[in-house]
Each structure stands twice: as structure tokens, then as C-alpha cells.
Design a protein around this motif. Structure first.
Motif, PDB file in Angstrom:
ATOM      1  N   VAL A  23     -33.501  11.007  -9.401  1.00  0.00           N
ATOM      2  CA  VAL A  23     -34.731  11.781  -9.295  1.00  0.00           C
ATOM      3  C   VAL A  23     -34.410  13.230  -9.624  1.00  0.00           C
ATOM      4  N   VAL A  24     -35.371  13.888 -10.260  1.00  0.00           N
ATOM      5  CA  VAL A  24     -35.258  15.322 -10.551  1.00  0.00           C
ATOM      6  C   VAL A  24     -36.269  16.062  -9.685  1.00  0.00           C
ATOM      7  N   ALA A  25     -35.790  16.993  -8.866  1.00  0.00           N
ATOM      8  CA  ALA A  25     -36.669  17.831  -8.049  1.00  0.00           C
ATOM      9  C   ALA A  25     -36.626  19.248  -8.597  1.00  0.00           C
ATOM     10  N   ARG A  26     -37.792  19.768  -8.965  1.00  0.00           N
ATOM     11  CA  ARG A  26     -37.844  21.109  -9.563  1.00  0.00           C
ATOM     12  C   ARG A  26     -38.931  21.933  -8.891  1.00  0.00           C
ATOM     13  N   VAL A  27     -38.593  23.169  -8.532  1.00  0.00           N
ATOM     14  CA  VAL A  27     -39.563  24.069  -7.917  1.00  0.00           C
ATOM     15  C   VAL A  27     -40.471  24.630  -9.015  1.00  0.00           C
ATOM     16  N   VAL A  28     -41.770  24.361  -8.919  1.00  0.00           N
ATOM     17  CA  VAL A  28     -42.706  24.825  -9.951  1.00  0.00           C
ATOM     18  C   VAL A  28     -43.559  25.988  -9.461  1.00  0.00           C
ATOM     19  N   ASP A  29     -43.487  26.285  -8.153  1.00  0.00           N
ATOM     20  CA  ASP A  29     -44.225  27.437  -7.636  1.00  0.00           C
ATOM     21  C   ASP A  29     -43.552  27.890  -6.346  1.00  0.00           C
ATOM     22  N   GLY A  30     -43.342  29.207  -6.214  1.00  0.00           N
ATOM     23  CA  GLY A  30     -42.717  29.754  -5.030  1.00  0.00           C
ATOM     24  C   GLY A  30     -41.575  30.684  -5.381  1.00  0.00           C
ATOM     25  N   VAL A  31     -40.931  31.252  -4.355  1.00  0.00           N
ATOM     26  CA  VAL A  31     -39.885  32.249  -4.590  1.00  0.00           C
ATOM     27  C   VAL A  31     -38.660  31.660  -5.283  1.00  0.00           C
ATOM     28  N   ASP A  32     -38.498  30.350  -5.210  1.00  0.00           N
ATOM     29  CA  ASP A  32     -37.332  29.704  -5.848  1.00  0.00           C
ATOM     30  C   ASP A  32     -37.722  29.000  -7.139  1.00  0.00           C
ATOM     31  N   ARG A  33     -38.756  29.486  -7.787  1.00  0.00           N
ATOM     32  CA  ARG A  33     -39.274  28.857  -9.005  1.00  0.00           C
ATOM     33  C   ARG A  33     -38.158  28.557 -10.003  1.00  0.00           C
ATOM     34  N   ASP A  34     -38.208  27.337 -10.563  1.00  0.00           N
ATOM     35  CA  ASP A  34     -37.277  26.806 -11.563  1.00  0.00           C
ATOM     36  C   ASP A  34     -35.965  26.289 -10.967  1.00  0.00           C
ATOM     37  N   ALA A  35     -35.757  26.449  -9.664  1.00  0.00           N
ATOM     38  CA  ALA A  35     -34.573  25.832  -9.044  1.00  0.00           C
ATOM     39  C   ALA A  35     -34.691  24.318  -9.194  1.00  0.00           C
ATOM     40  N   THR A  36     -33.609  23.660  -9.591  1.00  0.00           N
ATOM     41  CA  THR A  36     -33.661  22.238  -9.936  1.00  0.00           C
ATOM     42  C   THR A  36     -32.449  21.509  -9.385  1.00  0.00           C
TER      43      THR A  36
END
Length: 434
Positions: free
Chosen positions: A20-33
Motif C-alpha cells: 500500500v502507498v500512503a501519501r499526505v495530500v493535505d496538511g503540514v506534511d503534504r507529499d510525505a509518502t
């Protein structure tokens, strides 16, 4: 299944797994994957996807790739996990799902398949299994045994956590040293410190002589701390100090004692949830869970049941052959059984069958659903009174059966019920059962 004793069987050494790929799309950690088979998301430093959003809990969400989708489960987080406006505790979601954790939005997608190594045989020490889940566990045991790091074993009651701990010890450079077990759930809080660290003569009433504790007895070997989640908060600090400094002081003593001990701990809870609730120290969890191994329940590995039966019969010295004792139709029934007591329940079944000379009836702890008539006497009451009365009756019956099943041992009863011992004691006093 053959009636002759089987030798270790060599099998394929790898299997494919989903990711599974978990990616932050909104928030202070945007684009963290993060990409992997299973992992955790939160602000604690040992998460697989570490976030800095202060509205996210230390251990917030667990994700795991499965064939049918992505399994998610919330760790009892403070602000919850939301799918749209719905709060999600646990479930299977499809790839493409977006979940909100505090002020962070995380998108989950299917990753590229990968492979993991498996143990090539169907046994390792006293462990037995041909299923991929167990052979993967064996491979992990072999790998972690070569190091000296602390290991946390997580699994339901009866899954064989102590056997896994013994396998780690027997495969390690410490194999010639002692293996010492302490059941943290079976000791009163006043005795745990003495059992772990020992005591000096006169340290407390009844301490007629100096006594070495488990840490001293395990010097040069492995200390297995079973039911570590039951350790009282005041002793969590002492254990943390002993693990960090490799030194401790006996109860009532002043001199520090230095030991070389590897700690393997076990629990049937997820300690990350306990950390979020404030009942388990985060820094102690870091020390204990350098490597975490999950023990699969027996219902997830039914194909191993014939092999386990054969192993238990051999351990009891039975040489008559499995089929001469357990007919094929009974074996099929055993494979379909849910085994709430896991491998321990299967072992008890084999021992009882040997004692009786024929297969004994399987226990089914499931009660038939109550009929509407059973609630009729409550319907004349206001809702709040009816609910309180019904709950009171349920608690009384449940607690009486719980105590009977555990032979009056409150610590064991608390483990069966998966509740805090203090809460169980409170219920027992309320219903005048203690």
C-alpha cells in the motif's frame, strides 16, 4: 495425512505480497509518502509514516495491504480517523480512499507487489507450520535471533508466544544461557518488583533472606516478560531504567547490579493503543518494540492443524498413528472450527482425546441469540432503567462464569476478558463477588 512420523519438509523460500502507498495530500506534511505491506501512521518517531501535525496522535492509524483492499484500524486516537463525515475504527477500504487524521488528509493507493522470504522447512525449534504466515514468522525469528535487540511478540492468548520466545533464544548466540519467564499478569503489583529485581533480607515483611530476581537469573541469556501490558505504571519506570542502563538495584538494596540480558516481551494487546490512552509509557514501548513480531491466530492457519495434531501426539508419546485416533470426518471438523483458544485449545483437545481414547466434543462458547421473550420483563420500564437492569444482570452472569473459567484467579480472568485488572476488581466489588 500420513500416520508415520514426518521429517522437516523443504518448501518454497519466498512469497508475493501486496503493498500500500500512503501519501499526505493535505496538511503540514503534504507529499510525505510511505510504501509497504503494512505500517503505522502517527507522530511517534517509530511510525512508518511519521507526521508532525499536532492534531494527530502518537500512534494514529494502522494500514495493511490485502488481496481485497486496504485494511485500516485506528489505534484509539484522540481525534479519530474519518472517511468523509464517518468515523472509522476499523475496516477494509478500496485503493483510492482518502482518510482524514486530525488536520491531515492521507490518500491510500495500491503499491507494486513485492516478495518476502519464508523459512524453507515446516518447523523451527518447537514451532510447527506449513502455511506461509507461520513460515514467514519462522524466517523473521531466525533473522532477529542473530541480533541482541529487544523483541515484542503480539498475538491472541494461546497462539504460542512463549514458544516463539524460546525459538528466538534457542536460535541466538545466547542459546547456552538461561531462559527465564515472568508472567507480569499473574503477580500482584507488590510482588512484581521483587520478582524482576530481587530483594534484600528485611526489605519488607516476609523477606527473611536475600533473593535474586529474574534479571539476575537471566544474566547471559533471555528474559521473557509475558503479558507485559499488565505491568503496573510505577514499575514501568523501573523496568525502563534497567533496560536503558543494564543496571538495577534489588528492592531494599543500595548496590547496583549489572547484567547482560536480552528481553523478549509478549502481549495480547496493541501497546500503541495503551500508549495513546496513557496507560503504557511511550519510552518503554520504544525499548521493548525494537522489533515487533505478530503471531497469527489458529483460525488464520487451519491448514496447519493436521501437522500440529501430529506434533502434539508425538509429544505425548503416542505411536498409533493419527488416523487410528482421529477419523477423517473429525479432522475436517477440526479444520472448520474457529479455535477461540488457538493452539493451546488444540493441544488440550489432543490431550483430552488421548485420555478418553476417542475424539472429545469441541467446545462452542457461542451462546444462542436470546429470544424477544427474554427481554419482555424489561419493556415495561423506562429505557434508562431497562438498560441499567439488563446490563446489571449481564455483568453478574458474565463475571461469575469468568471467575469459574479462571478458577478464581483475577489476573487470569482479566486476561480472558481483555480488560484492565483494576476495572475487573471494581466490577467484582460492585456485584459482591469479591
Amino acid at each position: 495425512m500420513s500416520d508415520r512420523k514426518t521429517a522437516a519438509v523443504k518448501m518454497p523460500a519466498a512469497m508475493p505480497v501486496h503493498t500500500v502507498v500512503a501519501r499526505v495530500v493535505d496538511g503540514v506534511d503534504r507529499d510525505a509518502t510511505w510504501t509497504g505491506e503494512r505500517g503505522s501512521i502517527g507522530t511517534a518517531k517509530d511510525n512508518d509514516l511519521v507526521l508532525s501535525d499536532p492534531t494527530v496522535s502518537g500512534y494514529h492509524l494502522r494500514v495493511a495491504a490485502e488481496k481485497g483492499g486496504i485494511r485500516v484500524s485506528d489505534f484509539g486516537s484522540t481525534n479519530g480517523t474519518f472517511l468523509g463525515d464517518a468515523r472509522v475504527d476499523a475496516g477494509l477500504v478500496p485503493p483510492g480512499t482518502r482518510l482524514r487524521l486530525g488536520r491531515t488528509l492521507v490518500a491510500l493507493a495500491a503499491g507494486e507487489p513485492t516478495t518476502v522470504e519464508l523459512h524453507e522447512a515446516d518447523r523451527l525449534g518447537e514451532l510447527r507450520g506449513r502455511t506461509r504466515a507461520v513460515r514467514r514468522l519462522m524466517q523473521d525469528v531466525s533473522r532477529v535471533a542473530r541480533s541482541h535487540v529487544a523483541v515484542l511478540l503480539v498475538g491472541e492468548s494461546g497462539t504460542g508466544k512463549e514458544l516463539v520466545a524460546r525459538a528466538i533464544h534457542s536460535q541466538s548466540p545466547r542459546a547456552s544461557g538461561p531462559f527465564v519467564t515472568i508472567d507480569c499478569g499473574s503477580l500482584t503489583p507488590s510482588l512484581v518488583a521483587s520478582e524482576l529485581f530481587g530483594h534484600e533480607q528485611g526489605a519488607f515483611t516476609g523477606a527473611s533472606r536475600t533473593r535474586r530476581g529474574a534479571f539476575e537469573h537471566a544474566d547471559g541469556g533471555t528474559l521473557f516478560l509475558d503479558e507485559i501490558g499488565e505491568l503496573p505504571p510505577e514499575l514501568q519506570t523501573s523496568l525502563l531504567g534497567a533496560l536503558e542502563r543494564r543496571k538495577f538495584t534489588r528492592v531494599g538494596g543500595h548496590d547496583e547490579i549489572t547484567v547482560d540480558v536480552r528481553v523478549v516481551a509478549a502481549t495480547n494487546r496493541d501497546l500503541r493503543t495503551e500508549v495513546n490512552a496513557g496507560s503504557f509509557r511511550l519510552d518503554l514501548y520504544y525499548r521493548l518494540a525494537v522489533v515487533t513480531l505478530e503471531i497469527p491466530p489458529l483460525r488464520d492457519r487451519p491448514e496447519d492443524i493436521p501437522l500440529l495434531i501430529e506434533h502434539f501426539l508425538e509429544a505425548e508419546g503416542y505411536t498409533g498413528g493419527v488416523r487410528s485416533l482421529i477419523p477423517a470426518e473429525t479432522l475436517a471438523e477440526l479444520v472448520r472450527h474457529r479455535w477461540p483458544g488457538n493452539v493451546r485449545e488444540l493441544r488440550n483437545f489432543v490431550q483430552a482425546t488421548l485420555a478418553m481414547g476417542e475424539p472429545v466434543a469441541l467446545r462452542d462458547d457461542a451462546e444462542p441469540p436470546a429470544s424477544p421473550e427474554a427481554f419482555a420483563r424489561f419493556t415495561a420500564l423506562p429505557y434508562a432503567q431497562a438498560r441499567s437492569a439488563l446490563l446489571g444482570e449481564f455483568e453478574a452472569v458474565y463475571l461469575e462464569r469468568l471467575l469459574t473459567k479462571s478458577d478464581g484467579n483475577v489476573a487470569q480472568a482479566a486476561r480472558h476478558a481483555e480488560m484492565a485488572r483494576s476495572h475487573l476488581n471494581e466490577l467484582l466489588r460492585r456485584h459482591k463477588l469479591r
